[in-house]
Design a protein around this motif. Structure first.
Motif: not given
Length: 70
Positions: A19-24, A26-33, A47-53
């Motif tokens: 939720e926090t990354l979405n609010n900023h 930052i494209p991401n996906k909640l998924q099963s490990v 999360i994309t490698e370029e967005d990790i930092p």
């Protein structure tokens, strides 16, 4: 595009991170490990490698604890 997987200690932190990354915007996906990365928590965020930092800074700034990024 290569992805990084953020592993968490709890499901609540994984959901909060998503939720926090979405609010900023930052494209991401909640998924099963993935089974090969199994942890105590059943959820992770990809999360994309370029967005990790910037993602790490956002999580730190919001006191969202995570185990590691792989």
């Amino acid at each position: 595009m290569k992805k990084g997987i953020i592993l968490f200690f709890s499901s609540n932190n994984a959901i909060w991170a998503n939720e926090t990354l979405n609010n900023h915007n930052i494209p991401n996906k909640l998924q099963s490990v993935p089974i090969e990365l199994s942890t105590d928590c059943g959820y992770c965020v990809s999360i994309t490698e370029e967005d990790i930092p910037v993602g790490k800074e956002i999580l730190k700034g919001n006191n969202i604890e995570y185990d590691k990024i792989v």
